[in-house]
Design a protein around this motif. Structure first.
Motif: not given
Length: 440
Positions: A13, A19, A56, A228, A263, A384, A386
């Protein structure tokens, strides 16, 4: 003959400096990296070096995010990468199916079959940017989104796979009888077609969905090929996984036709102590006042005078039924408060790590253990990824976590196919001719 062993699917991501909401304030970070294509390119090339399935980009149509538009960015990335999938977020509420179908067909052609569409219904703050007085109600947005996707599919199918022949001798580029109008008339859309670009290499871009509300789960079971999602605990992820997979049967789908990717937002270092030091540094940079203000707005209560070291209460908070935005994320926060009774400071720091996604602080080996646990015990088909800090967080994930997963036989050692669908283990949809072009 034995079946090939199930393999993890991993997506990165993309998110500026990382993040963690305070990552941009680190001394080594460049706050304007959202607009720096070279920065993004280096991250994507690292993800491709690590053999990840895809990257993404999130997107929205309001606010002060100050980031590049996804199609522009992913088209540029397609020319500098070869294998990795390119997933763009595009909302249905404030777009038209023809435009979106054309853009994704173009991205899939440019990338030679690596495009994916993260389907969202959009946020309420965008309504006034599109001449609307208010954001449509939650369940109605999903109803509209379902029809939107149906129109897009029919537009991609409006060209048969062998419609383009480019026969120089005969002077024929396209067989006209193999390009069809769709004459779609639904509750929300009326579209004649055909699309003005041939069918994408993948048939359709991979269809991704990011909502975990009741409407979101039902929409995913019917439409999505990848989800997701966000879960704070293994047990919640496991329950979600079982729930959504069980919904597939009524739509004539099997469990392997939908990949569930929670995630996971790591802070990694060679020792736990070093990872904790990075985590504590990030927490020090969190703007506590701004974070408390956002949390107050979400919960519908004023937390400005709530002591930082006292637990939170659910008294007078906004209930899930009152939310017309991201219901699943709101419910996740309510569950955190109910189940863990965190102090205000603890909750602010928890959410700062990845906005409600599962955060992890430790060593690469410990993260590999956690990933293996979720993957082998019915909580995830992959993750996912991050990183809380870019680019260093992805570098250590690729250099130290990926080899460990490969050693355990959980992740590929080379790309299996040429398209995103092939690497995800998803079939290419057959070209469909519709007997009836109306759904109402």
């Amino acid at each position: 003959m034995s079946q090939p062993r199930r393999q993890l699917n991993l997506n990165a991501f993309l998110f500026g400096t990382g993040h963690h909401e305070a990552s941009w304030r680190l001394p080594e970070s460049e706050p304007s990296s959202n607009l720096d294509f070279q920065h993004v390119l280096e991250i994507v090339q690292t993800a491709e070096r690590g053999l990840l399935d895809s990257v993404f980009l999130a997107d929205g149509y309001s606010g002060r995010s100050n980031k590049l538009e996804p199609f522009t960015q992913l088209a540029a990335l397609a020319s500098r990468t070869k294998h990795i999938g390119l997933i763009a977020t595009v909302g249905t509420t404030y777009n038209e199916p023809f435009h979106v179908a054309r853009k994704f067909a173009s991205l899939d052609h440019i990338s030679k079959g690596r495009a994916g569409w993260n389907i969202v219904t959009g946020s309420g703050s965008a309504a006034h940017n599109f001449g609307r007085e208010e954001h449509p109600e939650h369940s109605l947005r999903y109803e509209e989104a379902e029809e939107f996707v149906e129109v897009a599919k029919r537009l991609w199918d409006s060209w048969e796979d062998d419609a383009v022949i480019n026969d120089k001798e005969a002077g024929t580029r396209v067989i006209k009888d193999k390009v069809h109008t769709i004459d779609f008339k639904g509750k929300y859309y009326s579209v004649q077609g055909p699309l003005n670009i041939s069918r994408p290499p993948q048939g359709y871009p991979v269809l991704v969905q990011a909502g975990s509300s009741e409407s979101g789960k039902e929409f995913a079971a019917k439409v999505a090929e990848v989800i997701f999602t966000a879960h704070q605990t293994f047990e919640n992820a496991q329950a979600f996984y079982t729930d959504v997979k069980a919904r597939l049967l009524k739509y004539g789908r099997t469990a392997d036709q939908l990949k569930i990717l929670p995630g996971i937002s790591p802070i990694l270092a060679d020792t736990v102590e070093q990872a904790r030091e990075i985590e504590n540094e990030l927490f020090e940079y969190v703007n506590k006042q701004a974070a408390i203000s956002r949390l107050s707005e979400r919960l519908g209560i004023d937390l400005s005078n709530h002591p930082l070291d006292e637990p939170l209460s659910l008294v007078n908070v906004r209930e899930i039924e009152e939310v017309n935005g991201n219901k699943s994320r709101h419910q996740l926060i309510l569950d955190l408060i109910r189940d863990e009774q965190p102090t205000l400071k603890q909750l602010v720091n928890r959410l700062a790590g990845a906005r409600g996604h599962f955060t992890f602080t430790g060593t690469p080996l410990q993260l590999a253990d956690e990933i293996e646990k979720w993957f082998l015990n019915g909580a995830a088909d992959g993750f996912n990824v991050m990183p809380q800090i870019y680019p260093s967080g992805l570098n250590i994930f690729v250099d130290k976590v990926i080899p460990e997963l490969q050693n355990r036989g959980l992740f590929r050692t080379e790309y299996e196919g040429a398209t995103l669908r092939e690497n995800l283990g998803l079939t290419r949809p057959a070209n469909i001719r519709y007997e009836s072009n109306s759904i109402v």
